[in-house]
Design an enzyme around this catalytic site. Structure first.
Site, mmCIF file in Angstrom:
data_model
loop_
_atom_site.group_PDB
_atom_site.id
_atom_site.type_symbol
_atom_site.label_atom_id
_atom_site.label_comp_id
_atom_site.label_asym_id
_atom_site.label_seq_id
_atom_site.Cartn_x
_atom_site.Cartn_y
_atom_site.Cartn_z
ATOM 1 N N CYS A 115 0.615 -2.075 0.214
ATOM 2 C CA CYS A 115 0.427 0.120 0.110
ATOM 3 C C CYS A 115 1.165 0.751 -0.093
ATOM 4 O O CYS A 115 0.888 2.291 -0.915
ATOM 5 C CB CYS A 115 -0.939 0.111 1.111
ATOM 6 S SG CYS A 115 -2.682 -1.252 1.073
ATOM 7 N N HIS A 116 1.569 1.974 1.160
ATOM 8 C CA HIS A 116 2.469 3.277 1.103
ATOM 9 C C HIS A 116 4.037 2.598 0.930
ATOM 10 O O HIS A 116 4.674 3.326 1.624
ATOM 11 C CB HIS A 116 1.885 3.232 2.544
ATOM 12 C CG HIS A 116 0.383 3.616 2.323
ATOM 13 N ND1 HIS A 116 -0.329 2.715 2.842
ATOM 14 C CD2 HIS A 116 -0.556 4.567 1.423
ATOM 15 C CE1 HIS A 116 -1.704 3.583 2.335
ATOM 16 N NE2 HIS A 116 -1.458 4.482 1.404
ATOM 17 N N GLY A 117 4.503 0.977 0.885
ATOM 18 C CA GLY A 117 5.734 0.872 0.754
ATOM 19 C C GLY A 117 6.302 0.769 2.098
ATOM 20 O O GLY A 117 7.364 1.410 2.300
ATOM 21 N N TYR B 60 -5.852 12.096 -1.103
ATOM 22 C CA TYR B 60 -4.102 10.764 -0.604
ATOM 23 C C TYR B 60 -2.647 11.053 -0.962
ATOM 24 O O TYR B 60 -2.128 10.542 0.242
ATOM 25 C CB TYR B 60 -4.377 9.877 -1.754
ATOM 26 C CG TYR B 60 -4.123 8.255 -1.384
ATOM 27 C CD1 TYR B 60 -5.213 7.816 0.007
ATOM 28 C CD2 TYR B 60 -3.732 7.665 -2.173
ATOM 29 C CE1 TYR B 60 -4.319 6.458 0.169
ATOM 30 C CE2 TYR B 60 -3.628 6.983 -1.901
ATOM 31 C CZ TYR B 60 -3.460 6.263 -0.676
ATOM 32 O OH TYR B 60 -3.322 4.454 -0.712
#
Lengths: 169, 401
Positions: free
Chosen positions: A133-135, B275
């Site tokens: 998702c966000h590493g 986001y």
């Protein structure tokens, strides 16, 4: 004389307000608390897993309280790698010895501590897990090494019921 | 009183006679809200808010219910159309300075409506219980875990369990049903508040009303709004009939699975800029703070903009910074859809920094430094032989249209 009257009023005023506030809180609290986990959700608090089929270097993922739990049977290499890491290199310092009481078995929630995605096995820069998702990169002990996650993956309460069964929760 | 105001709004309410098509989006947004409420009520007659049945009931709507596919596609694309219109409406305000005194209250009510729209859209997206629904809900609710000490407790409370599950779905359905009616109430307040100072207008000056600078709402604005609405409905119908899934994500046609996270989680397009801001900050708590600040900073905009001139038509420097901001937000939206790594991450960071720079530094300073163009005294003045400056200004304005 007038001073005395004021005090009586003050008392009544404060007492009424206090009782009113307690009453209001007593009404509001059930409305808030009804949203917390209910009895049926709490009843699913523990699960038993048969790990006899798990060979070294493999991970079993089971569902506990709606969340995946990773049960990793680690190879000697992975254990060595996890144990030789210096505490000062860690974002959230925790000894591998404290995370995996039995070094061969690593049991932890398969939930990234950033925003709750499920990290992927055998991926990332530290041979452990990688969250797509966000590493966030986790090492072979499930400790956060790189990326936005603030903590290591959580180790839940668990115990070996017998040689082949782990009870989580 | 509010009802009288609404009736008046549709009849002889005096309106500046130079309103351009950017002013038609208020009416379009009202149409969007009513469309969402009507289609939403209809869908609720067939939808089942249960983790085991939600996904199937949505497929049941798509395949079995008479015209269910049409109603659902209108509702799903209607959300996108609603946001498209609201972004144009907001950027209209930014260009013509509609948020400035004496219209701060209208603006702030608008920001609250926008926040509620985001909440409603997010919870609505969870209801089909597909993979994106589930993991979007997981990621967004986990934002609260960034709050020190009580964060984890709040997340458990929001979920009603230890993960996103059936209790989460049922409460999201309830709130998704409730919020549009809250928005409806706020829309009434928004229009009511508008009636105190009256509409702003493209040259941003105060006008006497009623006067030769105004026209009655009916028939002039009713016809103009009606025509714009028709044009908007053509775009809307294009998406519903020719590209109903183009704005969605294929992964949401896979039923929710708590064991597997999709390889690439993206929110709906209208949330992408925020986001991108969230992901551009490497710290969890600060990322959440930056994302929320990016939205809430809009609420204090009337006080950050120090310029006395409302319309960008007479603010040559602001006009340029305005378009840079538009580009900046579009860039943030683009990188929000891309993986958070390498060059994308760098661009996201620069764009995030610029976003805050615009509101916190450029706008306050510009009000003092900028040399503005002369403003006409009335709307009619330039028509009855105004100065060359004004003619130039009007030319530029028509280009923007």
């Amino acid at each position: 004389m007038s001073e005395k009257k004021t005090k009586r009023r003050d008392f009544l005023f404060t007492a009424t307000t206090a009782v009113g506030a307690v009453g209001a809180a007593a009404v509001v609290w059930p409305m808030i608390d009804q949203m917390n986990p209910d009895a049926s959700v709490k009843a699913l608090a523990s699960t038993e897993v048969d790990v006899s089929s798990l060979t070294p270097g493999n991970t079993l993922t089971v569902l506990w309280r709606g969340k995946p739990v990773f049960i990793r049977r680690r190879t000697q290499e992975e254990i060595d790698e996890a144990r030789k890491v210096k505490m000062e290199d860690l974002i959230h310092p925790e000894k591998d010895e404290d995370r995996a009481k039995n070094p061969e078995w690593l049991v932890m929630l398969g939930v990234c501590t950033h925003l709750g995605c499920v990290p992927l096995n055998d991926k990332g820069d530290y041979n452990g897990w990688f969250c797509p998702c966000h590493g966030s990169h986790y090492d072979t002990s499930g400790r956060i090494r790189k990326g936005p996650a603030p903590w290591n993956m959580e180790v839940p309460k668990y115990e070996f019921v017998d040689a082949n069964t782990i009870k989580i929760g | 009183m509010p009802l009288l105001t609404l009736a008046n709004h549709l009849t002889d309410y005096p309106t500046p006679k130079n309103l351009n098509y950017w002013w038609t989006f208020g009416g379009i947004l009202t149409f969007c809200l009513i469309t969402q409420i009507v289609t939403g009520l209809t869908l609720a007659m067939h939808y089942i808010a249960h983790a085991d049945m939600a996904f199937e009931s949505v497929e049941h709507i798509m395949r079995d219910v008479n015209y269910g596919w049409l109603i659902r596609y209108i509702h799903a694309n209607g959300a996108s159309m609603f946001f498209l219109a609201v972004y144009i409406h907001i950027f209209r305000s930014l260009f013509y300075g509609s948020y400035k005194a004496p219209r701060e209250i209208i603006w702030i009510i608008g920001i609250i409506i926008y926040l509620l729209m985001m909440a409603a859209a997010f919870m609505g997206y969870v209801l089909p219980w597909g993979q994106m629904s589930f993991w979007g809900a997981t990621v967004i609710t986990n934002l609260f875990s960034a709050i020190p000490l009580v964060g984890e407790g709040i997340v458990t409370w929001l979920w009603g369990g230890y993960s996103v599950d059936n209790p989460t779905l049922t409460r999201f359905f309830t709130l998704h049903y409730l919020i549009p009616f809250l928005i409806l109430g706020l829309v009434v307040l928004h229009i009511w508040a508008l009636h105190v100072p009256g509409n702003n207008n493209p040259i941003g000056i105060d006008i006497k009303k009623p006067s030769k600078d105004t026209v009655p709402f009916h028939p002039y604005i009713v016809i103009k709004d009606g025509f714009a609405l028709l044009m908007f409905m053509i775009v809307f119908a294009f998406f519903v009939f020719y590209a109903p899934n183009i704005l969605g994500h294929a992964d949401n046609y896979i039923e929710a699975n708590p064991m597997v996270t999709p390889a690439h989680i993206v929110p709906e397009w209208y949330l992408l800029p925020f986001y991108a801001i969230l992901r551009s900050v490497p710290d969890k708590l600060l990322g959440v703070v930056a994302m929320l600040s990016a939205i809430l900073i809009l609420a204090v905009l009337p006080w950050l903009d120090t310029s006395k001139i409302r319309s960008a038509v007479f603010r040559p420097l602001y006009k340029q910074f305005y378009w840079i901001l538009v580009a900046d937000v579009l860039i943030l939206g683009y990188v929000g859809a891309m993986p958070a790594e390498g060059l994308y991450l760098l661009i996201a960071r620069v764009a995030t920094a610029y976003y805050f720079l615009h509101f916190l530094v450029i706008l306050p300073v510009l009000g003092f430094k900028e040399k503005t163009l002369p403003v006409p005294l009335s709307i009619t003045e330039p028509v009855l032989g105004g100065s060359p400056n004004l003619a130039a200004a009007r030319n530029k304005e028509s280009k923007i249209e």
